[in-house]
Design a protein around this motif. Structure first.
Motif, PDB file in Angstrom:
ATOM      1  N   ASP A 102       0.831  -1.203   0.000  1.00 56.62           N
ATOM      2  CA  ASP A 102       0.000   0.000   0.000  1.00 56.62           C
ATOM      3  C   ASP A 102       0.868   1.256   0.000  1.00 56.62           C
ATOM      4  O   ASP A 102       0.579   2.226  -0.714  1.00 56.62           O
ATOM      5  CB  ASP A 102      -0.927   0.002   1.215  1.00 56.62           C
ATOM      6  N   GLY A 103       1.927   1.248   0.805  1.00 53.01           N
ATOM      7  CA  GLY A 103       2.830   2.389   0.837  1.00 53.01           C
ATOM      8  C   GLY A 103       3.487   2.626  -0.510  1.00 53.01           C
ATOM      9  O   GLY A 103       3.641   3.769  -0.955  1.00 53.01           O
ATOM     10  N   LEU A 105       2.226   1.781  -3.463  1.00 50.69           N
ATOM     11  CA  LEU A 105       1.215   2.287  -4.386  1.00 50.69           C
ATOM     12  C   LEU A 105       0.932   3.769  -4.133  1.00 50.69           C
ATOM     13  O   LEU A 105       0.762   4.549  -5.070  1.00 50.69           O
ATOM     14  CB  LEU A 105      -0.076   1.472  -4.242  1.00 50.69           C
ATOM     15  N   LEU A 106       0.892   4.152  -2.861  1.00 53.54           N
ATOM     16  CA  LEU A 106       0.650   5.557  -2.532  1.00 53.54           C
ATOM     17  C   LEU A 106       1.802   6.438  -2.997  1.00 53.54           C
ATOM     18  O   LEU A 106       1.584   7.549  -3.484  1.00 53.54           O
ATOM     19  CB  LEU A 106       0.444   5.711  -1.022  1.00 53.54           C
ATOM     20  N   LYS A 107       3.015   5.931  -2.857  1.00 52.80           N
ATOM     21  CA  LYS A 107       4.169   6.702  -3.323  1.00 52.80           C
ATOM     22  C   LYS A 107       4.139   6.876  -4.836  1.00 52.80           C
ATOM     23  O   LYS A 107       4.706   7.828  -5.369  1.00 52.80           O
ATOM     24  CB  LYS A 107       5.472   5.999  -2.906  1.00 52.80           C
ATOM     25  N   ALA A 108       3.478   5.927  -5.524  1.00 55.21           N
ATOM     26  CA  ALA A 108       3.388   6.014  -6.985  1.00 55.21           C
ATOM     27  C   ALA A 108       2.325   7.011  -7.434  1.00 55.21           C
ATOM     28  O   ALA A 108       2.101   7.178  -8.624  1.00 55.21           O
ATOM     29  CB  ALA A 108       3.093   4.636  -7.569  1.00 55.21           C
ATOM     30  N   GLY A 109       1.650   7.650  -6.458  1.00 56.05           N
ATOM     31  CA  GLY A 109       0.698   8.705  -6.809  1.00 56.05           C
ATOM     32  C   GLY A 109      -0.760   8.313  -6.688  1.00 56.05           C
ATOM     33  O   GLY A 109      -1.640   9.092  -7.057  1.00 56.05           O
ATOM     34  N   VAL A 110      -1.054   7.110  -6.162  1.00 55.72           N
ATOM     35  CA  VAL A 110      -2.447   6.677  -6.009  1.00 55.72           C
ATOM     36  C   VAL A 110      -3.034   7.304  -4.745  1.00 55.72           C
ATOM     37  O   VAL A 110      -2.405   7.286  -3.690  1.00 55.72           O
ATOM     38  CB  VAL A 110      -2.533   5.137  -5.916  1.00 55.72           C
ATOM     39  N   ASP A 111      -4.219   7.874  -4.847  1.00 54.74           N
ATOM     40  CA  ASP A 111      -4.900   8.399  -3.666  1.00 54.74           C
ATOM     41  C   ASP A 111      -5.400   7.227  -2.831  1.00 54.74           C
ATOM     42  O   ASP A 111      -5.756   6.172  -3.366  1.00 54.74           O
ATOM     43  CB  ASP A 111      -6.069   9.285  -4.090  1.00 54.74           C
ATOM     44  N   TYR A 112      -5.467   7.403  -1.492  1.00 56.69           N
ATOM     45  CA  TYR A 112      -5.769   6.263  -0.633  1.00 56.69           C
ATOM     46  C   TYR A 112      -7.130   5.642  -0.924  1.00 56.69           C
ATOM     47  O   TYR A 112      -7.319   4.425  -0.778  1.00 56.69           O
ATOM     48  CB  TYR A 112      -5.668   6.659   0.848  1.00 56.69           C
ATOM     49  N   ASP A 113      -8.110   6.451  -1.356  1.00 57.14           N
ATOM     50  CA  ASP A 113      -9.425   5.874  -1.646  1.00 57.14           C
ATOM     51  C   ASP A 113      -9.489   5.233  -3.029  1.00 57.14           C
ATOM     52  O   ASP A 113     -10.532   4.736  -3.450  1.00 57.14           O
ATOM     53  CB  ASP A 113     -10.529   6.927  -1.501  1.00 57.14           C
ATOM     54  N   GLU A 114      -8.351   5.240  -3.746  1.00 53.75           N
ATOM     55  CA  GLU A 114      -8.268   4.578  -5.046  1.00 53.75           C
ATOM     56  C   GLU A 114      -7.205   3.476  -5.037  1.00 53.75           C
ATOM     57  O   GLU A 114      -6.730   3.065  -6.098  1.00 53.75           O
ATOM     58  CB  GLU A 114      -7.939   5.607  -6.134  1.00 53.75           C
ATOM     59  N   LEU A 115      -6.843   3.013  -3.850  1.00 49.38           N
ATOM     60  CA  LEU A 115      -5.840   1.959  -3.757  1.00 49.38           C
ATOM     61  C   LEU A 115      -6.287   0.717  -4.535  1.00 49.38           C
ATOM     62  O   LEU A 115      -7.449   0.323  -4.497  1.00 49.38           O
ATOM     63  CB  LEU A 115      -5.598   1.577  -2.292  1.00 49.38           C
ATOM     64  N   ILE A 148     -21.493  -8.782   6.465  1.00 42.64           N
ATOM     65  CA  ILE A 148     -20.954  -7.458   6.144  1.00 42.64           C
ATOM     66  C   ILE A 148     -19.447  -7.574   5.943  1.00 42.64           C
ATOM     67  O   ILE A 148     -18.707  -7.898   6.876  1.00 42.64           O
ATOM     68  CB  ILE A 148     -21.255  -6.440   7.264  1.00 42.64           C
ATOM     69  N   GLU A 149     -19.027  -7.334   4.704  1.00 45.83           N
ATOM     70  CA  GLU A 149     -17.597  -7.378   4.404  1.00 45.83           C
ATOM     71  C   GLU A 149     -17.038  -5.965   4.328  1.00 45.83           C
ATOM     72  O   GLU A 149     -17.663  -5.072   3.734  1.00 45.83           O
ATOM     73  CB  GLU A 149     -17.340  -8.091   3.073  1.00 45.83           C
ATOM     74  N   LEU A 150     -15.894  -5.758   4.942  1.00 46.84           N
ATOM     75  CA  LEU A 150     -15.205  -4.478   4.841  1.00 46.84           C
ATOM     76  C   LEU A 150     -14.604  -4.374   3.444  1.00 46.84           C
ATOM     77  O   LEU A 150     -13.706  -5.130   3.082  1.00 46.84           O
ATOM     78  CB  LEU A 150     -14.105  -4.391   5.904  1.00 46.84           C
ATOM     79  N   GLN A 151     -15.087  -3.460   2.658  1.00 45.87           N
ATOM     80  CA  GLN A 151     -14.677  -3.357   1.257  1.00 45.87           C
ATOM     81  C   GLN A 151     -13.336  -2.609   1.141  1.00 45.87           C
ATOM     82  O   GLN A 151     -13.250  -1.533   0.553  1.00 45.87           O
ATOM     83  CB  GLN A 151     -15.764  -2.630   0.458  1.00 45.87           C
ATOM     84  N   ASP A 152     -12.308  -3.211   1.699  1.00 46.25           N
ATOM     85  CA  ASP A 152     -10.980  -2.581   1.653  1.00 46.25           C
ATOM     86  C   ASP A 152     -10.133  -3.098   0.496  1.00 46.25           C
ATOM     87  O   ASP A 152      -9.007  -2.635   0.286  1.00 46.25           O
ATOM     88  CB  ASP A 152     -10.236  -2.768   2.971  1.00 46.25           C
ATOM     89  N   GLY A 153     -10.663  -4.070  -0.257  1.00 48.72           N
ATOM     90  CA  GLY A 153      -9.970  -4.546  -1.450  1.00 48.72           C
ATOM     91  C   GLY A 153      -8.772  -5.424  -1.203  1.00 48.72           C
ATOM     92  O   GLY A 153      -7.950  -5.622  -2.099  1.00 48.72           O
ATOM     93  N   THR A 154      -8.650  -5.993   0.013  1.00 51.23           N
ATOM     94  CA  THR A 154      -7.481  -6.828   0.318  1.00 51.23           C
ATOM     95  C   THR A 154      -7.900  -8.277   0.563  1.00 51.23           C
ATOM     96  O   THR A 154      -8.923  -8.548   1.195  1.00 51.23           O
ATOM     97  CB  THR A 154      -6.735  -6.319   1.567  1.00 51.23           C
ATOM     98  N   VAL A 155      -7.092  -9.185   0.036  1.00 55.08           N
ATOM     99  CA  VAL A 155      -7.312 -10.626   0.237  1.00 55.08           C
ATOM    100  C   VAL A 155      -5.974 -11.279   0.555  1.00 55.08           C
ATOM    101  O   VAL A 155      -4.968 -10.997  -0.100  1.00 55.08           O
ATOM    102  CB  VAL A 155      -7.925 -11.293  -1.017  1.00 55.08           C
ATOM    103  N   LYS A 156      -5.956 -12.133   1.584  1.00 55.80           N
ATOM    104  CA  LYS A 156      -4.779 -12.936   1.898  1.00 55.80           C
ATOM    105  C   LYS A 156      -5.147 -14.399   1.672  1.00 55.80           C
ATOM    106  O   LYS A 156      -6.171 -14.871   2.169  1.00 55.80           O
ATOM    107  CB  LYS A 156      -4.330 -12.756   3.348  1.00 55.80           C
ATOM    108  N   LEU A 157      -4.322 -15.082   0.919  1.00 62.38           N
ATOM    109  CA  LEU A 157      -4.638 -16.466   0.545  1.00 62.38           C
ATOM    110  C   LEU A 157      -3.438 -17.364   0.819  1.00 62.38           C
ATOM    111  O   LEU A 157      -2.323 -17.062   0.396  1.00 62.38           O
ATOM    112  CB  LEU A 157      -5.025 -16.508  -0.932  1.00 62.38           C
TER     113      LEU A 157
END
Length: 289
Positions: A102-103, A105-115, A148-157
């Motif tokens: 995430d860090g 991606l943010l450094k690459a210019g992505v806004d946090y709500d568009e991760l 209710i799923e937290l829509q944070d867009g992360t999955v660990k498998l």
């Protein structure tokens, strides 16, 4: 225990170096993700080969095995996790990897709500949760209401080669069995195995691996010597080396050890080193070993 570096011809998909090399083949990496996740991917982009990320603060760096992004901007980190860390280290490693991705991606210019949506996938030749599943998928849900799923867009498998349940498709099971060393007529398994055989015949790749192992051995040697020297000094400070601490100042102790190490490297006999440094033969023998 020191990890044994394998010969080039003995490497398998389970070895970190070979896994990264084979997954650098876009066709194989793409096909593996499609089979595991049961999705269709048009194209993959390698964000950076063997991506290495370091936070701006003083922290432990992360070196990712496979770090790719698909045509829908979903990011995948795939790791061959051969050894299970002690206690909860395996599970908390995914948390750390997620924060670093995430860090990055943010450094690459992505806004946090568009991760980007992210998948962290660990392939484990051991049972990570002792439930017999081949696949353990984790998302964030509300404790009070699992619908209710937290829509944070992360999955660990976590993929488990030791699974016993009938919980994955035959091609995924065949791939996991291949990671464990079991060959099968499955087309994808055959494709990976052929790729490994072909790459082992390439002299340029063998030379790259030899260069890599030499560098790795040198780094380990330097680390071992530094750790040993530090440990000896701390041991003397705590009174762990009898007969050395008494009557010696800390600076003198360190100087004598360094002198003894230099003399040992020059091939000077243990008895002569003991005579000129005042260290015991047992101590010098320990240094030599």
């Amino acid at each position: 225990m020191m990890y044994q570096i394998k010969d080039w011809q003995d490497l398998t998909i389970q070895d970190d170096y070979m896994f990264k090399l084979i997954m650098s083949r876009k066709r194989i990496c793409k096909k593996m993700l499609e089979k595991i996740l049961r999705i269709s991917i048009d194209d993959l982009v390698y964000i950076e080969d063997e991506k290495s990320m370091k936070a701006s603060y003083d922290s432990k760096g992360v070196r990712l095995d496979v770090y790719v992004k698909d045509d829908k901007h979903t990011v995948y980190n795939i790791e061959m996790q051969v050894r299970k860390p002690e206690n909860e280290g395996l599970y908390k490693r995914t948390r750390y990897y997620q924060s670093m991705i995430d860090g990055d991606l943010l450094k690459a210019g992505v806004d946090y709500d568009e991760l980007n949506p992210t998948y962290i996938i660990f392939i484990c030749p051991f049972e990570p949760f002792h439930e017999g599943r081949h696949m353990y998928t984790f998302r964030n849900y509300c404790t009070e209401d699992k619908d209710i799923e937290l829509q944070d867009g992360t999955v660990k498998l976590f993929l488990n080669t030791k699974g016993t349940m009938d919980d994955v498709e035959p091609d995924v099971k065949a791939f996991l069995e291949y990671v464990d060393g079991v060959m099968s007529p499955d087309d994808f398994v055959q494709e990976i195995d052929e790729a490994i055989r072909n790459v082992k015949m390439q002299e340029s790749e063998r030379v790259r691996y030899m260069t890599y192992t030499l560098k790795l051995k040198e780094e380990r040697k330097i680390g071992h010597e530094a750790g040993f020297r530090e440990g000896m000094e701390k041991g003397m400070e705590k009174g762990m080396e009898k007969g050395l601490e008494k009557g010696l100042q800390k600076g003198t102790q360190k100087g004598k050890l360094e002198t003894a190490l230099k003399m040992l490297k020059d091939g000077v006999a243990v008895e002569k080193i003991a005579k000129y440094t005042g260290l015991s033969p047992d101590m010098i023998t320990a240094l030599k070993q």
